[in-house]
Design a protein around this motif. Structure first.
Motif, PDB file in Angstrom:
ATOM      1  N   GLY A 147       2.038   7.710   2.872  1.00 43.73           N
ATOM      2  CA  GLY A 147       2.168   6.812   4.023  1.00 43.73           C
ATOM      3  C   GLY A 147       0.846   6.759   4.766  1.00 43.73           C
ATOM      4  N   SER A 148       0.724   7.575   5.816  1.00 47.82           N
ATOM      5  CA  SER A 148      -0.549   7.611   6.556  1.00 47.82           C
ATOM      6  C   SER A 148      -1.691   8.023   5.629  1.00 47.82           C
ATOM      7  N   ASP A 149      -1.400   8.944   4.735  1.00 50.53           N
ATOM      8  CA  ASP A 149      -2.408   9.408   3.774  1.00 50.53           C
ATOM      9  C   ASP A 149      -2.382   8.476   2.559  1.00 50.53           C
ATOM     10  N   HIS A 160       6.966   1.428  -1.352  1.00 47.97           N
ATOM     11  CA  HIS A 160       8.136   1.142  -0.519  1.00 47.97           C
ATOM     12  C   HIS A 160       7.719   0.656   0.867  1.00 47.97           C
ATOM     13  N   PHE A 161       8.717   0.209   1.626  1.00 45.51           N
ATOM     14  CA  PHE A 161       8.507  -0.369   2.966  1.00 45.51           C
ATOM     15  C   PHE A 161       7.666  -1.650   2.907  1.00 45.51           C
ATOM     16  N   ILE A 162       7.707  -2.367   1.813  1.00 48.19           N
ATOM     17  CA  ILE A 162       6.825  -3.539   1.708  1.00 48.19           C
ATOM     18  C   ILE A 162       7.506  -4.763   2.325  1.00 48.19           C
ATOM     19  N   GLY A 201      -0.721   1.657  10.677  1.00 47.17           N
ATOM     20  CA  GLY A 201      -1.339   2.893  11.176  1.00 47.17           C
ATOM     21  C   GLY A 201      -0.599   3.367  12.411  1.00 47.17           C
ATOM     22  N   THR A 202       0.014   4.551  12.340  1.00 46.51           N
ATOM     23  CA  THR A 202       0.813   5.064  13.471  1.00 46.51           C
ATOM     24  C   THR A 202      -0.097   5.328  14.683  1.00 46.51           C
ATOM     25  N   SER A 203       0.545   5.568  15.811  1.00 47.71           N
ATOM     26  CA  SER A 203      -0.224   5.887  17.030  1.00 47.71           C
ATOM     27  C   SER A 203      -1.112   7.109  16.802  1.00 47.71           C
ATOM     28  N   GLU A 204      -0.596   8.075  16.044  1.00 48.49           N
ATOM     29  CA  GLU A 204      -1.382   9.301  15.802  1.00 48.49           C
ATOM     30  C   GLU A 204      -2.632   8.975  14.969  1.00 48.49           C
ATOM     31  N   ILE A 205      -2.479   8.094  14.008  1.00 47.15           N
ATOM     32  CA  ILE A 205      -3.641   7.723  13.190  1.00 47.15           C
ATOM     33  C   ILE A 205      -4.664   6.967  14.042  1.00 47.15           C
ATOM     34  N   MET A 263       0.834  -1.197   0.000  1.00 49.26           N
ATOM     35  CA  MET A 263       0.000   0.000   0.000  1.00 49.26           C
ATOM     36  C   MET A 263       0.870   1.248   0.000  1.00 49.26           C
ATOM     37  N   THR A 264       1.847   1.270   0.917  1.00 49.05           N
ATOM     38  CA  THR A 264       2.613   2.490   1.203  1.00 49.05           C
ATOM     39  C   THR A 264       3.507   2.895   0.032  1.00 49.05           C
ATOM     40  N   GLU A 265       3.603   4.205  -0.156  1.00 49.51           N
ATOM     41  CA  GLU A 265       4.487   4.761  -1.192  1.00 49.51           C
ATOM     42  C   GLU A 265       5.359   5.835  -0.549  1.00 49.51           C
TER      43      GLU A 265
HETATM   44  C1  LIG Z   1       9.254  -1.907   9.129  1.00 46.08           C
HETATM   45  C2  LIG Z   1       8.067  -1.460   8.345  1.00 46.08           C
HETATM   46  C3  LIG Z   1       7.312  -2.367   7.631  1.00 46.08           C
HETATM   47  C4  LIG Z   1       6.232  -1.961   6.873  1.00 46.08           C
HETATM   48  N1  LIG Z   1       5.527  -2.882   6.128  1.00 46.08           N
HETATM   49  C5  LIG Z   1       4.576  -2.441   5.268  1.00 46.08           C
HETATM   50  C6  LIG Z   1       3.939  -3.347   4.360  1.00 46.08           C
HETATM   51  O1  LIG Z   1       4.196  -4.548   4.366  1.00 46.08           O
HETATM   52  N2  LIG Z   1       3.053  -2.845   3.465  1.00 46.08           N
HETATM   53  C7  LIG Z   1       2.738  -1.532   3.422  1.00 46.08           C
HETATM   54  O2  LIG Z   1       1.920  -1.150   2.592  1.00 46.08           O
HETATM   55  N3  LIG Z   1       3.297  -0.651   4.277  1.00 46.08           N
HETATM   56  C8  LIG Z   1       4.217  -1.068   5.190  1.00 46.08           C
HETATM   57  N4  LIG Z   1       4.817  -0.190   6.041  1.00 46.08           N
HETATM   58  C9  LIG Z   1       4.445   1.203   5.988  1.00 46.08           C
HETATM   59  C10 LIG Z   1       3.738   1.712   7.234  1.00 46.08           C
HETATM   60  O3  LIG Z   1       2.414   1.293   7.271  1.00 46.08           O
HETATM   61  C11 LIG Z   1       3.901   3.240   7.207  1.00 46.08           C
HETATM   62  O4  LIG Z   1       5.266   3.505   7.526  1.00 46.08           O
HETATM   63  C12 LIG Z   1       2.989   3.957   8.163  1.00 46.08           C
HETATM   64  O5  LIG Z   1       1.649   3.834   7.757  1.00 46.08           O
HETATM   65  C13 LIG Z   1       3.337   5.441   8.277  1.00 46.08           C
HETATM   66  O6  LIG Z   1       3.574   6.042   7.042  1.00 46.08           O
HETATM   67  P1  LIG Z   1       4.917   6.879   6.807  1.00 46.08           P
HETATM   68  O7  LIG Z   1       6.057   6.059   7.276  1.00 46.08           O
HETATM   69  O8  LIG Z   1       4.939   7.348   5.406  1.00 46.08           O
HETATM   70  O9  LIG Z   1       4.829   8.105   7.788  1.00 46.08           O
HETATM   71  P2  LIG Z   1       4.008   9.478   7.545  1.00 46.08           P
HETATM   72  O10 LIG Z   1       2.628   9.170   7.122  1.00 46.08           O
HETATM   73  O11 LIG Z   1       4.833  10.378   6.696  1.00 46.08           O
HETATM   74  O12 LIG Z   1       3.954  10.047   9.015  1.00 46.08           O
HETATM   75  C14 LIG Z   1       5.064  10.717   9.616  1.00 46.08           C
HETATM   76  C15 LIG Z   1       4.610  11.211  10.976  1.00 46.08           C
HETATM   77  O13 LIG Z   1       3.513  12.133  10.806  1.00 46.08           O
HETATM   78  C16 LIG Z   1       2.424  11.696  11.567  1.00 46.08           C
HETATM   79  N5  LIG Z   1       1.157  12.007  10.895  1.00 46.08           N
HETATM   80  C17 LIG Z   1       0.820  11.766   9.609  1.00 46.08           C
HETATM   81  N6  LIG Z   1      -0.436  12.172   9.375  1.00 46.08           N
HETATM   82  C18 LIG Z   1      -0.895  12.664  10.544  1.00 46.08           C
HETATM   83  C19 LIG Z   1      -2.122  13.244  10.975  1.00 46.08           C
HETATM   84  N7  LIG Z   1      -3.163  13.352  10.143  1.00 46.08           N
HETATM   85  N8  LIG Z   1      -2.233  13.651  12.262  1.00 46.08           N
HETATM   86  C20 LIG Z   1      -1.206  13.515  13.142  1.00 46.08           C
HETATM   87  N9  LIG Z   1      -0.020  12.986  12.798  1.00 46.08           N
HETATM   88  C21 LIG Z   1       0.137  12.561  11.519  1.00 46.08           C
HETATM   89  C22 LIG Z   1       2.586  10.184  11.690  1.00 46.08           C
HETATM   90  O14 LIG Z   1       1.842   9.663  12.769  1.00 46.08           O
HETATM   91  C23 LIG Z   1       4.092  10.083  11.866  1.00 46.08           C
HETATM   92  O15 LIG Z   1       4.419  10.327  13.198  1.00 46.08           O
HETATM   93  C24 LIG Z   1       5.877  -0.598   6.842  1.00 46.08           C
HETATM   94  C25 LIG Z   1       6.623   0.327   7.576  1.00 46.08           C
HETATM   95  C26 LIG Z   1       7.701  -0.087   8.323  1.00 46.08           C
HETATM   96  C27 LIG Z   1       8.498   0.925   9.089  1.00 46.08           C
END
Ligand SMILES: Cc1cc2nc3c(=O)[nH]c(=O)nc-3n(C[C@H](O)[C@H](O)[C@H](O)COP(=O)(O)OP(=O)(O)OC[C@H]3O[C@@H](n4cnc5c(N)ncnc54)[C@H](O)[C@@H]3O)c2cc1C
Length: 386
Positions: free
Chosen positions: A130-132, A154-156, A367-371, A124-126
């Motif tokens: 990420g969160s969006d 990426h991060f797959i 989904g991060t803690s913030e999400i 999913m992630t690009e």
């Molecule tokens: C080891 C690892 C394995 C993973 N495996 C997979 C996988 O198999 N498949 C896949 O699709 N993805 C995978 N992921 C991706 C993972 O789901 C994303 O890293 C995660 O969803 C966050 O996206 P981001 O890293 O782009 O951070 P961002 O979305 O850029 O966020 C950065 C910071 O901003 C905060 N933030 C963003 N939006 C908001 C908001 N609206 N309000 C408050 N704070 C916000 C976040 O909480 C975070 O603290 C993996 C990631 C890791 C690190």
């Protein structure tokens, strides 16, 4: 309210615990050192997991899976969560969304995944989404009977060993009151497809031996028959199983935290300074007490959400609270453990520093803690029109 587990649920947890201690723990140090699960070890663990009936516990029994109820699944995840990720993932739980496979998709993807013959990953992630996640730019354009996919993920996780990818890609856009909204579809893509390149990503501080990859799609063609569910409804499909998936992170965190607490307690009981075990000092004993209390709370939250899922009453906020609290609790627990072990807590001779590093990702992925807090806050505000 009945908090007791059934005899069968207790037996399932005990069986998985025994498997984890016997088959996974002995390989943890080697996997950590190599940042790799050696092929013969991976094959042996998979084989033993299948023989023990532990493989694909989340899949329906009539298709060859374990057919477990949500509470039992949480117990399985909790016990597997004690071990290093690279190893516990070999007792595979194919992605829940594969249950949406229909017709030939079942023969080619779902059933081989349940039998342990093929392995999936989810993309999913690009880099810019990420969160969006809905802002993804990877697109699948219709061309007759095929989709032509272009874009980068990426991060797959696990893509280096996966035989196929459950890919989320934009297949169009709709106009809504809030502006244009991407329509996302889920596609099954064979890893060996022409036009798809899989590269190992940068090393991650958490979970050595479990790798993340970059996937580059360059006009990669996939039959329309490989679409899961309806076009543009990939997220809706995913959301049917998302709650259960989030609970796995919560359960994993609970299991790992229990192992960490046990190790920290043993150390505090045996390490002596100033003529007595350090656990007798209030400053140390209280840290253990707080950790144990939070762990119990996280476990109850997780089991309660699973029980609600079983009843069909679990909300997104229930799953989000369990994921949020359990993953943050694990972060605190591993930090406390390092402190209680003192300098030894930072040495690679012991697993404590590894648990501390590994815990960090649980607050970020799925989904991060913030999400999660957003999901919970939205559910609180909704009844007030907020
Ligand atoms: C080891 C690892 C394995 C993973 N495996 C997979 C996988 O198999 N498949 C896949 O699709 N993805 C995978 N992921 C991706 C993972 O789901 C994303 O890293 C995660 O969803 C966050 O996206 P981001 O890293 O782009 O951070 P961002 O979305 O850029 O966020 C950065 C910071 O901003 C905060 N933030 C963003 N939006 C908001 C908001 N609206 N309000 C408050 N704070 C916000 C976040 O909480 C975070 O603290 C993996 C990631 C890791 C690190």
């Amino acid at each position: 309210m009945d908090f007791s587990l059934t005899d069968e649920q207790r037996l399932i947890a005990a069986t998985v615990r025994e498997f984890v201690e016997r088959e996974l723990y002995p390989h943890e140090d080697e996997v950590e050192r190599l940042d790799e699960v050696p092929g013969e070890i991976a094959r042996a663990i998979r084989k033993k997991a299948i023989a023990a009936g532990l493989y694909a516990p989340n899949m329906p029994a009539d298709l060859g899976g374990g057919g477990l109820d949500p509470v039992s699944l949480v117990l399985v995840e909790r016990e597997l969560g004690r071990a290093s990720y690279g190893l516990q993932m070999l007792v595979e739980r194919p992605s829940n969304i594969l249950q949406a496979c229909r017709g030939e998709q079942r023969e080619r993807y779902l059933l081989p995944a349940i039998r342990g013959e093929r392995h999936d990953c989810v993309a999913m992630t690009e880099p810019e989404a990420g969160s969006d996640v809905r802002s993804m730019t990877t697109a699948a354009e219709r061309d007759g009977d095929t989709y032509v996919i272009t874009g980068t993920k990426h991060f797959i996780s696990h893509a280096d060993v996966a035989d196929f990818i459950i890919l989320f890609a934009a297949t169009g856009e709709e106009v809504t009151a809030h502006g244009p909204k991407k329509l996302i579809s889920a596609l099954l893509v064979d890893s060996a497809s022409p036009g798809l390149a899989v590269h190992r990503g940068p090393p991650c501080v958490s979970n050595r031996g479990y790798h993340q990859c970059e996937l580059v799609f360059t006009r990669c063609r996939v039959p329309v028959a490989n679409r899961l569910g309806e076009e543009g409804r990939g997220f809706e499909l995913l959301s049917q199983w998302l709650g259960a998936t989030r609970l796995t992170v919560a359960a994993t965190s609970v299991g790992r935290a229990r192992r960490v607490l046990e190790a920290a307690t043993q150390w505090a009981a045996s390490r002596r300074q100033f003529g007595q075990p350090i656990g007798r000092f209030q400053g140390v004993g209280f840290q253990l007490a707080d950790g144990a209390t939070e762990l119990e709370a996280a476990e109850m939250l997780t089991l309660r959400a699973a029980a609600k899922l079983d009843l069909g009453t679990m909300t997104d906020a229930d799953a989000a609270m369990a994921k949020l609290y359990a993953s943050e609790m694990l972060g605190r627990m591993t930090d406390v453990a390092v402190q209680i072990f003192g300098g030894m807590g930072l040495m690679s001779e012991l697993p404590v520093e590894r648990w501390w590093r590994d815990a960090r990702v649980e607050r970020i992925w799925d989904g991060t803690s913030e999400i999660q807090r957003h999901i919970i806050a939205r559910s609180l505000l909704r009844p007030y029109g907020g």
